[in-house]
Design an enzyme around this catalytic site. Structure first.
Site, PDB file in Angstrom:
ATOM      1  N   GLY A   1     168.501 -12.815 -29.004  1.00 53.98           N
ATOM      2  CA  GLY A   1     168.109 -14.137 -28.516  1.00 53.98           C
ATOM      3  C   GLY A   1     166.632 -14.445 -28.639  1.00 53.98           C
TER       4      GLY A   1
ATOM      5  N   ASP B   1     171.531  -3.481 -38.206  1.00 54.73           N
ATOM      6  CA  ASP B   1     172.468  -3.290 -37.088  1.00 54.73           C
ATOM      7  C   ASP B   1     173.770  -2.658 -37.562  1.00 54.73           C
ATOM      8  OD1 ASP B   1     171.133  -4.462 -34.757  1.00 54.73           O
ATOM      9  OD2 ASP B   1     171.241  -6.341 -35.885  1.00 54.73           O
TER      10      ASP B   1
ATOM     11  N   MET C   1     167.699  -4.152 -25.133  1.00 55.22           N
ATOM     12  CA  MET C   1     168.565  -5.245 -25.562  1.00 55.22           C
ATOM     13  C   MET C   1     168.382  -6.417 -24.601  1.00 55.22           C
ATOM     14  SD  MET C   1     170.143  -4.352 -28.328  1.00 55.22           S
ATOM     15  CE  MET C   1     171.067  -5.889 -28.413  1.00 55.22           C
TER      16      MET C   1
ATOM     17  N   SER D   1     166.684  -9.397 -38.329  1.00 56.94           N
ATOM     18  CA  SER D   1     167.928  -8.621 -38.327  1.00 56.94           C
ATOM     19  C   SER D   1     168.841  -9.130 -39.434  1.00 56.94           C
ATOM     20  CB  SER D   1     168.636  -8.743 -36.983  1.00 56.94           C
ATOM     21  OG  SER D   1     169.951  -8.242 -37.121  1.00 56.94           O
TER      22      SER D   1
ATOM     23  N   ASP E   1     165.442  -6.997 -28.578  1.00 62.85           N
ATOM     24  CA  ASP E   1     166.485  -7.378 -29.534  1.00 62.85           C
ATOM     25  C   ASP E   1     167.543  -8.268 -28.877  1.00 62.85           C
ATOM     26  OD1 ASP E   1     168.340  -7.481 -31.557  1.00 62.85           O
ATOM     27  OD2 ASP E   1     168.772  -5.323 -31.589  1.00 62.85           O
TER      28      ASP E   1
ATOM     29  N   HIS F   1     165.429  -5.094 -39.692  1.00 67.13           N
ATOM     30  CA  HIS F   1     166.279  -4.497 -38.666  1.00 67.13           C
ATOM     31  C   HIS F   1     167.716  -4.411 -39.188  1.00 67.13           C
ATOM     32  CE1 HIS F   1     167.186  -3.532 -34.434  1.00 67.13           C
ATOM     33  NE2 HIS F   1     168.247  -4.317 -34.544  1.00 67.13           N
TER      34      HIS F   1
ATOM     35  N   MET G   1     177.378  -1.283 -36.450  1.00 68.57           N
ATOM     36  CA  MET G   1     178.353  -1.371 -35.343  1.00 68.57           C
ATOM     37  C   MET G   1     179.668  -0.731 -35.761  1.00 68.57           C
ATOM     38  SD  MET G   1     177.789  -5.308 -34.295  1.00 68.57           S
ATOM     39  CE  MET G   1     176.159  -6.037 -34.121  1.00 68.57           C
TER      40      MET G   1
ATOM     41  N   MET H   1     174.765   1.103 -33.123  1.00 68.74           N
ATOM     42  CA  MET H   1     175.596   0.739 -31.965  1.00 68.74           C
ATOM     43  C   MET H   1     176.929   1.440 -32.184  1.00 68.74           C
ATOM     44  SD  MET H   1     174.404  -3.222 -31.828  1.00 68.74           S
ATOM     45  CE  MET H   1     173.675  -3.096 -33.443  1.00 68.74           C
TER      46      MET H   1
ATOM     47  N   HIS I   1     169.389   0.354 -36.137  1.00 66.48           N
ATOM     48  CA  HIS I   1     169.865   0.266 -34.751  1.00 66.48           C
ATOM     49  C   HIS I   1     171.349   0.628 -34.753  1.00 66.48           C
ATOM     50  CE1 HIS I   1     170.837  -2.688 -31.179  1.00 66.48           C
ATOM     51  NE2 HIS I   1     171.035  -1.425 -30.852  1.00 66.48           N
TER      52      HIS I   1
HETATM   53  C1  DX5 Z   1     173.042  -7.515 -31.581  1.00 70.28           C
HETATM   54  C2  DX5 Z   1     172.079  -6.932 -32.581  1.00 70.28           C
HETATM   55  C3  DX5 Z   1     170.920  -7.783 -32.836  1.00 70.28           C
HETATM   56  C4  DX5 Z   1     171.254  -9.131 -33.431  1.00 70.28           C
HETATM   57  C5  DX5 Z   1     170.223 -10.100 -32.975  1.00 70.28           C
HETATM   58  O1  DX5 Z   1     173.932  -6.556 -31.190  1.00 70.28           O
HETATM   59  O2  DX5 Z   1     171.600  -5.679 -32.135  1.00 70.28           O
HETATM   60  O3  DX5 Z   1     169.965  -7.122 -33.656  1.00 70.28           O
HETATM   61  O4  DX5 Z   1     171.314  -9.118 -34.840  1.00 70.28           O
HETATM   62  O5  DX5 Z   1     170.615 -11.371 -33.343  1.00 70.28           O
HETATM   63  P1  DX5 Z   1     169.966 -12.664 -32.685  1.00 70.28           P
HETATM   64  O6  DX5 Z   1     168.492 -12.604 -32.983  1.00 70.28           O
HETATM   65  O7  DX5 Z   1     170.668 -13.779 -33.402  1.00 70.28           O
HETATM   66  O8  DX5 Z   1     170.253 -12.614 -31.218  1.00 70.28           O
HETATM   67 ZN    ZN Z   2     169.865  -4.761 -33.241  1.00 68.21          ZN
END
Ligand code: DX5
Ligand code: ZN
Length: 223
Positions: free
Chosen positions: A185, A43, A145, A16, A183, A41, A45, A76, A74
């Protein structure tokens, strides 16, 4: 042939870019290009669906320019129907949005399909995984998630494991080929268990980009 091999690679890693060093984005992307990562990936937001703002089209264009890995977008955001086509046109390999962000996902999935781009439906950890079941034969992938969407670097929520097993069983029982993406942790310590439970694609942000050796970390996650 290459395409066939690609489909057969059941353990896919999608770093990501949210956790990358944006001051050196080209170097960060080039390193991922040299790695065994399968996807990149992305993200997005909006500060409304999630309490954070990441980036939008200018960064997507830069990623498109430098990344040799397919871009796994992705979203959000609220009102994904307003933007999915633009992300497809910007070079997305797949576009996903949150089921809980919309009233009816079907017309939005159709907008993405019409562009010839893969579809993905996503849910946050507090959304019942059963809500994905009616869509399993209508999407290319589902993204569960394993942290609450909004920030990188959070701790994996262990209850995700049972959700993966449940949705994997549903997909298998119905003879579908829908991919399961996880996705949040994800790291070297839990990757094997996640693949074992039925995940096909693991997103990893901080575990890859904050690692001393991101290329080696990706390699180990795929083992
Ligand atoms: C969180 C994102 C993830 C994030 C994951 O909202 O959708 O893709 O970047 O980051 P890690 O792998 O550090 O949890
Ligand atoms: Zn993501």
């Amino acid at each position: 042939m290459l395409f066939f091999l690609y489909l057969c690679d059941m353990k896919q890693i999608a770093p990501s870019v949210l956790s990358a060093d944006f001051a050196h984005l080209e170097d960060e992307i080039n390193r991922i290009n040299r790695s065994d990562a399968d996807l990149l990936h992305v993200d997005v937001m909006d500060g409304t669906f999630v309490p954070n703002i990441s980036f939008g089209f200018p960064v997507m264009e830069a990623l498109r320019k430098y990344s040799t890995k397919p871009l796994d977008v992705h979203l959000m955001i609220v009102h994904p129907e307003k933007y999915v086509e633009r992300f497809c046109d910007a070079g997305a390999w797949s576009v996903g949005f949150h089921l809980e962000a919309v009233d009816d996902p079907e017309p939005i999935l159709q907008l993405i399909r019409n562009k010839g781009v893969r579809t993905c439906l996503t849910i946050n950890p507090d959304i019942d995984v059963k809500r994905l079941v009616p869509y399993l034969d209508k999407v290319d992938m589902v993204l569960l998630m394993s942290v609450f969407a909004g920030f990188g670097g959070q701790k994996f929520i262990p209850e995700t494991m049972d959700k993966i097993r449940f949705i994997h069983r549903e997909i298998q029982d119905r003879g579908l080929h829908t991919l399961i993406e996880i996705d949040g942790g994800v790291n070297i310590a839990n990757a094997a268990e996640l693949f074992e439970a039925g995940a096909d694609i693991l997103v990893a942000g901080s575990a890859v980009f904050h690692a001393e050796d991101p290329i080696e970390t990706i390699r180990q996650m795929k083992q």
